[in-house]
Write a protein that holds these residues in place. Structure first.
Motif, PDB file in Angstrom:
ATOM      1  N   GLU A  26      42.086  36.818  50.494  1.00 45.20           N
ATOM      2  CA  GLU A  26      43.101  37.138  51.533  1.00 45.20           C
ATOM      3  C   GLU A  26      43.337  35.933  52.439  1.00 45.20           C
ATOM      4  OE1 GLU A  26      41.708  41.836  51.785  1.00 45.20           O
ATOM      5  OE2 GLU A  26      41.361  40.466  53.491  1.00 45.20           O
ATOM      6  N   ARG A  27      42.277  35.147  52.683  1.00 46.88           N
ATOM      7  CA  ARG A  27      42.409  33.977  53.563  1.00 46.88           C
ATOM      8  C   ARG A  27      42.938  32.751  52.834  1.00 46.88           C
ATOM      9  NH1 ARG A  27      36.562  33.426  55.195  1.00 46.88           N
ATOM     10  NH2 ARG A  27      37.231  31.564  56.345  1.00 46.88           N
ATOM     11  N   GLY A  28      43.213  32.912  51.526  1.00 49.57           N
ATOM     12  CA  GLY A  28      43.791  31.799  50.770  1.00 49.57           C
ATOM     13  C   GLY A  28      42.787  30.716  50.407  1.00 49.57           C
ATOM     14  N   LEU A  29      41.470  31.051  50.493  1.00 50.63           N
ATOM     15  CA  LEU A  29      40.444  30.054  50.153  1.00 50.63           C
ATOM     16  C   LEU A  29      40.302  29.916  48.647  1.00 50.63           C
ATOM     17  CD1 LEU A  29      37.757  31.030  52.803  1.00 50.63           C
ATOM     18  CD2 LEU A  29      39.446  29.181  52.923  1.00 50.63           C
ATOM     19  N   LEU A  30      40.707  30.955  47.929  1.00 53.23           N
ATOM     20  CA  LEU A  30      40.765  30.829  46.469  1.00 53.23           C
ATOM     21  C   LEU A  30      41.747  31.867  45.941  1.00 53.23           C
ATOM     22  CD1 LEU A  30      37.802  32.411  44.501  1.00 53.23           C
ATOM     23  CD2 LEU A  30      38.149  32.880  46.914  1.00 53.23           C
ATOM     24  N   GLU A  31      42.222  31.628  44.718  1.00 57.96           N
ATOM     25  CA  GLU A  31      43.121  32.562  44.057  1.00 57.96           C
ATOM     26  C   GLU A  31      42.389  33.156  42.853  1.00 57.96           C
ATOM     27  OE1 GLU A  31      46.457  29.427  43.540  1.00 57.96           O
ATOM     28  OE2 GLU A  31      47.308  31.342  42.841  1.00 57.96           O
ATOM     29  N   ILE A  32      42.572  34.440  42.635  1.00 64.24           N
ATOM     30  CA  ILE A  32      41.971  35.080  41.458  1.00 64.24           C
ATOM     31  C   ILE A  32      43.056  35.896  40.759  1.00 64.24           C
ATOM     32  CG2 ILE A  32      40.238  36.693  40.589  1.00 64.24           C
ATOM     33  CD1 ILE A  32      38.462  36.012  42.956  1.00 64.24           C
ATOM     34  N   ALA A  33      43.235  35.621  39.464  1.00 62.35           N
ATOM     35  CA  ALA A  33      44.202  36.400  38.675  1.00 62.35           C
ATOM     36  C   ALA A  33      43.489  36.983  37.464  1.00 62.35           C
ATOM     37  CB  ALA A  33      45.361  35.507  38.231  1.00 62.35           C
ATOM     38  N   VAL A  34      43.633  38.272  37.244  1.00 60.68           N
ATOM     39  CA  VAL A  34      43.002  38.948  36.106  1.00 60.68           C
ATOM     40  C   VAL A  34      44.100  39.378  35.138  1.00 60.68           C
ATOM     41  CG1 VAL A  34      41.546  40.891  35.390  1.00 60.68           C
ATOM     42  CG2 VAL A  34      41.109  39.731  37.574  1.00 60.68           C
ATOM     43  N   HIS A  35      43.911  39.064  33.852  1.00 59.62           N
ATOM     44  CA  HIS A  35      44.940  39.298  32.834  1.00 59.62           C
ATOM     45  C   HIS A  35      44.380  40.230  31.755  1.00 59.62           C
ATOM     46  CE1 HIS A  35      46.892  35.663  34.530  1.00 59.62           C
ATOM     47  NE2 HIS A  35      45.663  35.178  34.543  1.00 59.62           N
ATOM     48  N   ASP A  36      45.187  41.217  31.346  1.00 60.31           N
ATOM     49  CA  ASP A  36      44.794  42.115  30.263  1.00 60.31           C
ATOM     50  C   ASP A  36      45.126  41.458  28.933  1.00 60.31           C
ATOM     51  OD1 ASP A  36      45.275  45.696  29.645  1.00 60.31           O
ATOM     52  OD2 ASP A  36      44.448  44.088  28.377  1.00 60.31           O
ATOM     53  N   LEU A  37      44.097  41.175  28.153  1.00 58.29           N
ATOM     54  CA  LEU A  37      44.297  40.494  26.871  1.00 58.29           C
ATOM     55  C   LEU A  37      45.283  41.246  25.979  1.00 58.29           C
ATOM     56  CD1 LEU A  37      43.371  38.223  24.834  1.00 58.29           C
ATOM     57  CD2 LEU A  37      41.664  39.878  24.014  1.00 58.29           C
ATOM     58  N   ARG A  38      45.384  42.551  26.111  1.00 61.91           N
ATOM     59  CA  ARG A  38      46.267  43.334  25.225  1.00 61.91           C
ATOM     60  C   ARG A  38      47.749  43.008  25.467  1.00 61.91           C
ATOM     61  NH1 ARG A  38      42.921  46.802  22.477  1.00 61.91           N
ATOM     62  NH2 ARG A  38      41.050  47.470  23.611  1.00 61.91           N
ATOM     63  N   ARG A  39      47.999  42.302  26.572  1.00 62.59           N
ATOM     64  CA  ARG A  39      49.391  41.874  26.860  1.00 62.59           C
ATOM     65  C   ARG A  39      49.923  40.969  25.748  1.00 62.59           C
ATOM     66  NH1 ARG A  39      49.904  38.313  32.040  1.00 62.59           N
ATOM     67  NH2 ARG A  39      51.443  36.936  31.036  1.00 62.59           N
ATOM     68  N   TRP A  40      49.005  40.307  25.051  1.00 58.78           N
ATOM     69  CA  TRP A  40      49.393  39.349  24.018  1.00 58.78           C
ATOM     70  C   TRP A  40      49.265  39.918  22.606  1.00 58.78           C
ATOM     71  CZ3 TRP A  40      46.970  37.816  28.570  1.00 58.78           C
ATOM     72  CH2 TRP A  40      47.732  36.976  29.381  1.00 58.78           C
ATOM     73  N   THR A  41      49.132  41.244  22.489  1.00 54.64           N
ATOM     74  CA  THR A  41      49.174  41.875  21.172  1.00 54.64           C
ATOM     75  C   THR A  41      50.627  42.262  20.866  1.00 54.64           C
ATOM     76  OG1 THR A  41      48.769  44.070  22.123  1.00 54.64           O
ATOM     77  CG2 THR A  41      46.839  42.801  21.411  1.00 54.64           C
ATOM     78  N   HIS A  42      50.907  42.444  19.565  1.00 56.42           N
ATOM     79  CA  HIS A  42      52.290  42.773  19.174  1.00 56.42           C
ATOM     80  C   HIS A  42      52.361  43.999  18.290  1.00 56.42           C
ATOM     81  CE1 HIS A  42      53.329  38.912  20.873  1.00 56.42           C
ATOM     82  NE2 HIS A  42      52.440  38.318  20.077  1.00 56.42           N
ATOM     83  N   ASP A  43      51.224  44.644  18.055  1.00 52.40           N
ATOM     84  CA  ASP A  43      51.229  45.834  17.197  1.00 52.40           C
ATOM     85  C   ASP A  43      51.085  47.091  18.046  1.00 52.40           C
ATOM     86  OD1 ASP A  43      48.503  44.780  17.709  1.00 52.40           O
ATOM     87  OD2 ASP A  43      47.912  46.614  16.683  1.00 52.40           O
TER      88      ASP A  43
END
Ligand SMILES: N#Cc1c(-c2ccc3cc[nH]c3c2)n[nH]c1N
Length: 243
Positions: A26-43
């Motif tokens: 919240e204070r901008g001392l670091l950024e954290i982004a979490v990504h769902d690997l299934r976003r890159w599936t195509h089936d």
């Protein structure tokens, strides 16, 4: 610092939004982004795993899905990033590792599941000039990399400027001088007939420092003699060696 985490269980990383780390974000001392690997599936089944070549138990995570995910998440071009892959077969993650990573601009954590990630994902990243660290948080087996990432992100983030209220905490905690931290006390002076050691209430700072060093040496010798053996020859003075 920016931290990216790729996982099939994004909710496992929710604790990174809580407490000290949540406030640091919240204070901008670091950024954290979490990504769902299934976003890159195509089936339709969003499959992320398949049977292992050569047979054997369990499943292996598919290189195509990881490759597309890391192509997007890892920065292209000269901006350095370190790809961290938790694995029981990794090099030990230690306070020294945490300190080194605290100087990085970007950390990308790849959370494996099942029997792990197809080896070619790591080979491909290295071939693209990405630093890839395969690390383990201890000699026991978890069911995935997410818990290890929670451990490592906390160990690294607490070392970033401004994250800890008192920077001396990081400078004086266990392992900072190669020893385990000794015991701590607070009020009341006596609790269930157990008194705080007199020296800590005496105000003699030299005596307090000596007492704390002695307790740290005793505890390290008792619980982690390997750390004593790893100290540089000049780390212990005559008073230390007399403990
Ligand atoms: N770091 C670490 C680990 C793991 C681990 C890490 C990733 C996966 C993916 C499937 N199973 C995993 C276990 N087990 N024990 C450790 N110290």
């Amino acid at each position: 610092m920016r931290i990216d985490v790729v996982t099939i269980f994004p909710a496992y990383l929710d604790p990174l939004r809580e407490a000290l780390l949540g406030r640091a974000v919240e204070r901008g001392l670091l950024e954290i982004a979490v990504h769902d690997l299934r976003r890159w599936t195509h089936d339709v089944h969003q499959a992320v795993d398949d049977a292992p070549y050569g047979g054997g138990p369990g499943m292996v995570m598919r290189p195509q899905v990881w490759g597309e995910a890391l192509d997007e998440v890892l920065p292209a071009g000269p901006q350095p990033a370190r790809l961290v892959v938790p694995t029981p077969a990794g090099r030990p993650f230690t306070q020294t590792t945490a300190r080194a990573w605290a100087d990085e601009q970007r950390l990308v954590f790849a959370c494996g599941r099942y029997e792990g990630i197809d080896e070619r994902v790591l080979l491909d990243a290295r071939a693209r000039g990405i630093e890839v660290d395969e690390v383990s948080i201890g000699d026991y087996v978890l069911v995935g990399g997410e818990v290890a990432v929670l451990v490592m992100v906390e160990a690294v983030a607490r070392l970033l400027p401004g994250v800890l209220g008192n920077p001396r905490s990081a400078a004086e905690d266990s392992f900072s001088d190669g020893l385990l931290e000794g015991p701590s006390y607070t009020r009341p002076e006596t609790w269930r007939e157990l008194a705080v050691p007199d020296v800590l209430r005496g105000g003699n700072h030299a005596a307090i420092a000596r007492w704390r060093r002695d307790r740290a040496l005793e505890r390290t010798r008792d619980r982690r003699p390997d750390l004593l053996d790893a100290l540089p020859p000049d780390a212990l003075d005559a008073a230390d060696r007399a403990v």
